[in-house]
Scaffold this motif. Structure first.
Motif, PDB file in Angstrom:
ATOM      1  N   VAL A 143       0.679  -1.214   0.148  1.00 47.62           N
ATOM      2  CA  VAL A 143      -0.064  -0.113   0.070  1.00 47.62           C
ATOM      3  C   VAL A 143       0.960   1.139  -0.083  1.00 47.62           C
ATOM      4  N   GLY A 144       0.403   2.362  -0.758  1.00 50.93           N
ATOM      5  CA  GLY A 144       1.142   3.600  -0.799  1.00 50.93           C
ATOM      6  C   GLY A 144       1.817   3.801  -2.128  1.00 50.93           C
ATOM      7  N   GLN A 145       2.881   4.690  -2.196  1.00 54.28           N
ATOM      8  CA  GLN A 145       3.407   5.093  -3.296  1.00 54.28           C
ATOM      9  C   GLN A 145       4.347   4.081  -3.654  1.00 54.28           C
ATOM     10  N   GLN A 146       4.656   3.665  -4.797  1.00 53.27           N
ATOM     11  CA  GLN A 146       5.439   2.498  -5.254  1.00 53.27           C
ATOM     12  C   GLN A 146       6.473   2.922  -6.228  1.00 53.27           C
ATOM     13  N   GLN A 147       7.535   2.454  -6.163  1.00 50.82           N
ATOM     14  CA  GLN A 147       8.864   2.604  -7.157  1.00 50.82           C
ATOM     15  C   GLN A 147       9.629   1.542  -7.154  1.00 50.82           C
ATOM     16  N   LYS A 148       9.462   0.626  -8.303  1.00 51.49           N
ATOM     17  CA  LYS A 148      10.270  -0.637  -8.275  1.00 51.49           C
ATOM     18  C   LYS A 148      11.186  -0.512  -9.423  1.00 51.49           C
ATOM     19  N   ILE A 149      12.663  -0.711  -8.985  1.00 52.60           N
ATOM     20  CA  ILE A 149      13.434  -0.445 -10.214  1.00 52.60           C
ATOM     21  C   ILE A 149      13.884  -1.987 -10.685  1.00 52.60           C
ATOM     22  N   ILE A 150      13.935  -1.998 -11.990  1.00 49.03           N
ATOM     23  CA  ILE A 150      14.552  -3.297 -12.695  1.00 49.03           C
ATOM     24  C   ILE A 150      15.925  -3.116 -13.141  1.00 49.03           C
ATOM     25  N   THR A 151      16.762  -3.807 -12.808  1.00 45.63           N
ATOM     26  CA  THR A 151      18.172  -3.603 -12.950  1.00 45.63           C
ATOM     27  C   THR A 151      18.616  -4.673 -14.109  1.00 45.63           C
ATOM     28  N   ILE A 152      19.368  -4.091 -15.279  1.00 45.63           N
ATOM     29  CA  ILE A 152      19.396  -5.183 -16.340  1.00 45.63           C
ATOM     30  C   ILE A 152      20.981  -5.137 -16.549  1.00 45.63           C
ATOM     31  N   ALA A 153      21.625  -6.263 -16.646  1.00 44.73           N
ATOM     32  CA  ALA A 153      23.178  -6.298 -16.770  1.00 44.73           C
ATOM     33  C   ALA A 153      23.075  -7.246 -18.163  1.00 44.73           C
ATOM     34  N   SER A 154      24.143  -6.375 -18.789  1.00 43.52           N
ATOM     35  CA  SER A 154      24.318  -7.016 -20.243  1.00 43.52           C
ATOM     36  C   SER A 154      25.715  -6.784 -20.862  1.00 43.52           C
ATOM     37  N   ASN A 155      25.807  -6.901 -21.947  1.00 42.86           N
ATOM     38  CA  ASN A 155      27.107  -6.928 -22.731  1.00 42.86           C
ATOM     39  C   ASN A 155      27.047  -5.394 -23.343  1.00 42.86           C
ATOM     40  N   ALA A 156      25.976  -4.762 -23.528  1.00 43.82           N
ATOM     41  CA  ALA A 156      25.689  -3.388 -24.135  1.00 43.82           C
ATOM     42  C   ALA A 156      26.611  -2.192 -23.734  1.00 43.82           C
ATOM     43  N   GLU A 157      26.547  -1.347 -24.439  1.00 41.72           N
ATOM     44  CA  GLU A 157      27.369  -0.029 -24.146  1.00 41.72           C
ATOM     45  C   GLU A 157      27.368   0.436 -22.783  1.00 41.72           C
ATOM     46  N   SER A 158      26.097   0.598 -22.101  1.00 44.28           N
ATOM     47  CA  SER A 158      25.727   0.537 -20.670  1.00 44.28           C
ATOM     48  C   SER A 158      25.608  -0.733 -20.132  1.00 44.28           C
ATOM     49  N   ASN A 159      26.695  -1.240 -19.635  1.00 50.77           N
ATOM     50  CA  ASN A 159      26.684  -2.753 -18.973  1.00 50.77           C
ATOM     51  C   ASN A 159      25.595  -2.810 -18.085  1.00 50.77           C
ATOM     52  N   ILE A 160      25.087  -1.867 -17.209  1.00 53.13           N
ATOM     53  CA  ILE A 160      23.898  -1.827 -16.226  1.00 53.13           C
ATOM     54  C   ILE A 160      23.125  -0.596 -16.774  1.00 53.13           C
ATOM     55  N   THR A 161      21.959  -1.252 -16.716  1.00 52.31           N
ATOM     56  CA  THR A 161      20.761  -0.117 -17.116  1.00 52.31           C
ATOM     57  C   THR A 161      19.435  -0.418 -16.105  1.00 52.31           C
ATOM     58  N   THR A 162      18.798   0.552 -16.081  1.00 52.52           N
ATOM     59  CA  THR A 162      17.525   0.578 -15.100  1.00 52.52           C
ATOM     60  C   THR A 162      16.320   0.754 -15.825  1.00 52.52           C
ATOM     61  N   VAL A 163      15.312   0.269 -15.351  1.00 49.21           N
ATOM     62  CA  VAL A 163      13.930   0.854 -15.893  1.00 49.21           C
ATOM     63  C   VAL A 163      13.170   0.755 -14.719  1.00 49.21           C
ATOM     64  N   GLN A 164      12.068   1.410 -14.597  1.00 52.18           N
ATOM     65  CA  GLN A 164      10.991   1.246 -13.499  1.00 52.18           C
ATOM     66  C   GLN A 164       9.801   1.477 -13.403  1.00 52.18           C
ATOM     67  N   LEU A 165       9.050   0.753 -12.614  1.00 53.95           N
ATOM     68  CA  LEU A 165       7.479   0.882 -12.321  1.00 53.95           C
ATOM     69  C   LEU A 165       7.123   1.805 -11.414  1.00 53.95           C
ATOM     70  N   LYS A 166       6.295   2.442 -11.455  1.00 49.42           N
ATOM     71  CA  LYS A 166       5.828   3.410 -10.312  1.00 49.42           C
ATOM     72  C   LYS A 166       4.477   3.717 -10.353  1.00 49.42           C
ATOM     73  N   GLY A 167       3.747   4.088  -9.242  1.00 50.07           N
ATOM     74  CA  GLY A 167       2.434   4.293  -9.033  1.00 50.07           C
ATOM     75  C   GLY A 167       2.044   4.270  -7.861  1.00 50.07           C
ATOM     76  N   THR A 168       0.754   4.067  -7.579  1.00 54.67           N
ATOM     77  CA  THR A 168      -0.059   4.156  -5.992  1.00 54.67           C
ATOM     78  C   THR A 168      -0.906   3.068  -5.993  1.00 54.67           C
ATOM     79  N   VAL A 169      -0.665   2.462  -4.834  1.00 53.30           N
ATOM     80  CA  VAL A 169      -1.358   1.275  -4.431  1.00 53.30           C
ATOM     81  C   VAL A 169      -2.307   1.766  -3.245  1.00 53.30           C
ATOM     82  N   GLU A 170      -3.431   1.597  -3.581  1.00 54.34           N
ATOM     83  CA  GLU A 170      -4.779   1.972  -2.594  1.00 54.34           C
ATOM     84  C   GLU A 170      -5.411   0.771  -1.752  1.00 54.34           C
ATOM     85  N   ALA A 171      -5.528   1.173  -0.570  1.00 50.25           N
ATOM     86  CA  ALA A 171      -5.856  -0.044   0.452  1.00 50.25           C
ATOM     87  C   ALA A 171      -7.267  -0.194   0.090  1.00 50.25           C
ATOM     88  N   ILE A 172      -7.629  -1.746   0.308  1.00 50.18           N
ATOM     89  CA  ILE A 172      -8.923  -2.050  -0.029  1.00 50.18           C
ATOM     90  C   ILE A 172      -9.790  -2.010   1.408  1.00 50.18           C
TER      91      ILE A 172
END
Length: 147
Positions: A118-147
């Protein structure tokens, strides 16, 4: 006695942490994977994401959000994702396991289970690869309301 309390506290924090191993597209948990590297003669891959942040808005507790982050390899060498992990066990990533050739697309599918989050959420997804930037991140965010 003080050492025992500190040890118990450290163990509790360690086991209560929300991190879990990422799952690959076959559903297997990945732990210690070796990152692949491209030959210097072959050039280098580059991941160009269509979006790096997905805002799922407001949802009710217990709902599951699923989103696909797509990227194109705009480099000159194949991109190999060696590990994809989330900042919390409530978020499960799966990803393209085959090498992504130059000019082709790969994807990372992320599923967020909002039960107990419940509450504000920010989930970071870390990607390791052989690409130019070896470590990259994307993220999910939003708000979860209590039921």
């Amino acid at each position: 006695m003080k050492k025992l309390i500190l040890t118990c506290l450290a163990a509790t924090v360690f086991f209560a942490s929300c991190n879990q191993g990422a799952k690959n597209s076959e559903g297997n948990t990945t732990e210690n994977t070796t990152s692949a590297t491209a030959d210097s003669n072959d050039g280098i891959g580059k991941m160009d994401f269509k979006e790096t942040v997905y805002d799922f808005g407001n949802i009710k507790e217990g709902e599951v959000v699923k989103h696909v982050f797509k990227f194109e390899n705009t480099g000159t060498s194949p991109v190999i994702l060696s590990q994809v992990s989330a900042s919390c066990g409530c978020t499960t990533p799966t990803y393209t396991t085959a090498p992504i050739l130059p000019g082709k697309e790969g994807e990372i599918t992320v599923e967020f289970n909002s039960a107990g989050q419940v509450g504000q959420q920010q989930k970071i997804i870390t990607i390791a690869s052989n690409a130019e930037s070896n470590i990259t991140t994307v993220q999910l965010k939003g708000t979860v309301e209590a039921i």
